[in-house]
Design an enzyme around this catalytic site. Structure first.
Site, PDB file in Angstrom:
ATOM      1  N   ASP A  12     111.113  15.683  18.169  1.00  0.00           N
ATOM      2  CA  ASP A  12     110.092  15.754  17.110  1.00  0.00           C
ATOM      3  C   ASP A  12     110.553  16.594  15.925  1.00  0.00           C
ATOM      4  OD1 ASP A  12     108.304  14.225  18.517  1.00  0.00           O
ATOM      5  OD2 ASP A  12     107.133  15.923  19.272  1.00  0.00           O
ATOM      6  N   ARG A  92     101.879  31.252  20.139  1.00  0.00           N
ATOM      7  CA  ARG A  92     101.637  30.601  18.835  1.00  0.00           C
ATOM      8  C   ARG A  92     101.429  31.571  17.682  1.00  0.00           C
ATOM      9  NH1 ARG A  92     104.262  27.415  21.749  1.00  0.00           N
ATOM     10  NH2 ARG A  92     103.785  25.217  21.613  1.00  0.00           N
TER      11      ARG A  92
HETATM   12  N1  ARG Z   1      96.906  23.446  27.078  1.00  0.00           N
HETATM   13  C1  ARG Z   1      97.731  24.577  26.854  1.00  0.00           C
HETATM   14  C2  ARG Z   1      97.233  25.381  25.684  1.00  0.00           C
HETATM   15  O1  ARG Z   1      96.500  24.868  24.913  1.00  0.00           O
HETATM   16  C3  ARG Z   1      99.192  24.209  26.744  1.00  0.00           C
HETATM   17  C4  ARG Z   1      99.663  23.716  25.443  1.00  0.00           C
HETATM   18  C5  ARG Z   1     101.111  23.346  25.508  1.00  0.00           C
HETATM   19  N2  ARG Z   1     101.655  23.032  24.229  1.00  0.00           N
HETATM   20  C6  ARG Z   1     102.573  22.105  24.029  1.00  0.00           C
HETATM   21  N3  ARG Z   1     102.944  21.922  22.801  1.00  0.00           N
HETATM   22  N4  ARG Z   1     103.099  21.363  24.983  1.00  0.00           N
HETATM   23  O2  ARG Z   1      97.547  26.530  25.504  1.00  0.00           O
END
Ligand code: ARG
Length: 398
Positions: A12, A92
């Site tokens: 990506d 994040r």
């Molecule tokens: N559902 C989890 C969260 O919202 C995991 C997210 C994983 N992110 C990803 N880009 N695969 O924190």
């Protein structure tokens, strides 16, 4: 004009480099953070240069991630929906704040990330970026380009973008020191058990060693600082516990999650270090905090995990909750012993110089200092509201 892209080196974000150059005419600067995802950052950097970026930043953020994100999560016993140690959620705001830092350093007009339009990560990135620098434009190509996986591969081939081996995997994976998230493929069918192939950090509990293993975690003011009596940095400790607990099949999570964007999803994680350390920390709190502190802190803990999951790391409420939590951690010092066995981490012992457990009060021995005769008067007053209510209820009924 420049854009700074959060670059993982996967398909990506590799396609994104070219797309941002073509579609927007941007000079692309890439940024890769090491939060313990276990990727060779040298290779990621080489890949970035090969895609024609004008600059690249590799930042080892492991210490910062542990000290400023994971440790507050331990102190807050952070489990979203009582299950998920918010591992991806925590990384994040850190990545987003570095994007802003680099964008300012580079005089870039925009930042870009690879989040989709139906996940939580976009919310976390965008809010953090907007809070720190509202002037920066945010581009999330996946939200606008409408490319399927096949289209992306086609685009990559046309533009000479190397296609990573992981492209054949049906899974979307995000990992860092605190945990590993696996999504997509057959996992989208919540009635089906996750196939063994999705797990990498944990052995199947039924194939874990037949002998249990005991580990002792030492905490100082809520921070894990020793393993089996040996002092070490929290980073080292988390890395070690991950391997030990994973070796006993500890830390597999499979649950239905309420996403911020409104939908429910089936999420699979493996978080051996998080599950083990959170259990130990929570148990120690039970020993040193008063009943009143604990009851109130449960609410604060829930709110903390919810806020972090919901992308609101930057909200002033988080700082206020942290202030309360830090105050409670002053006495969360001591040792907790866990027994790791076939997928479980059981707390089997704990001690603390601030323990509120008093053997003289608790014992049923003759030496007990607890005045049992005082219980009668206590029950009288404690039960007064309830007993009074029942007396009226009886009158009403008759
Ligand atoms: N559902 C989890 C969260 O919202 C995991 C997210 C994983 N992110 C990803 N880009 N695969 O924190």
């Amino acid at each position: 004009m420049k854009v700074v892209l959060a670059f993982s080196g996967g398909l990506d974000t590799s396609v994104m480099v070219k797309w941002l150059q073509e579609q927007y005419g941007y000079d692309v600067v890439t940024l890769t953070l090491d939060v313990g995802q276990g990727k060779d950052l040298k290779k990621v950097e080489e890949k970035a240069w090969s895609l024609g970026v004008v600059n690249h930043y590799s930042i080892d953020a492991k210490e910062e991630f542990i000290n400023h994100y994971v440790i507050p999560a331990i102190k807050a016993n952070a489990l979203y929906m009582d299950a998920y140690p918010v591992s991806s959620s925590l990384s994040r705001p850190l990545i987003a704040s570095k994007l802003v830092e680099v964008a300012e350093l580079e005089g870039a007009e925009a930042v870009a990330h690879g989040c989709t339009g139906k996940g939580n990560d976009q919310v976390r990135f965008d809010i953090t970026i907007k809070a720190l620098n509202p002037k920066l434009k945010i581009i999330a190509p996946v939200r606008e380009w409408n490319m399927t996986r096949d289209k992306e591969i086609e685009y990559a081939k046309e533009h000479g973008i190397p296609i990573p081996a992981s492209v054949d995997s049906p899974y979307s994976i995000d990992q860092n020191l605190w945990g590993r998230s696996i999504e997509c493929g057959v996992l989208e069918y919540p009635e089906k058990e996750p196939p063994e192939e999705v797990y990498e950090w944990t052995v199947p509990p039924e194939k874990a060693p037949d002998e249990p293993e005991y580990i002792t975690i030492g905490f100082q003011e809520g921070v894990p600082t020793s393993l089996n009596g040996e002092e070490m940095t929290p980073l080292k400790l988390v890395e070690k516990v991950k391997v030990i607990a994973g070796g006993h099949g500890v830390g597999r999570i499979d649950h239905i999650e309420d996403r911020i964007v409104g939908l429910k999803s089936r999420e699979v994680y493996e978080c051996p270090a998080a599950i083990t350390l959170l259990k130990a920390h929570f148990d120690l709190e039970k020993m040193v905090l008063t009943r009143h502190e604990k009851l109130f802190k449960r609410m604060v803990d829930h709110q903390w995990a919810y806020l972090i999951y919901a992308g609101l790391w930057m909200d002033p409420l988080k700082e206020a909750l942290d202030a309360f939590i830090d105050k409670t951690q002053e006495r969360v010092t001591g040792e907790v012993t866990l027994k790791l066995y076939k997928g479980n981490a059981h707390v089997v012992g704990r001690s603390s110089p601030y323990s509120l457990y008093d053997l003289n009060l608790a014992t049923y021995d003759i030496s007990s200092t607890f005045d049992q005769t005082a219980a009668v008067g206590f029950i009288e007053l404690w039960g007064l509201p309830t007993i009074t209510a029942w007396s009226i209820k009886k009158i009403l009924k008759s």
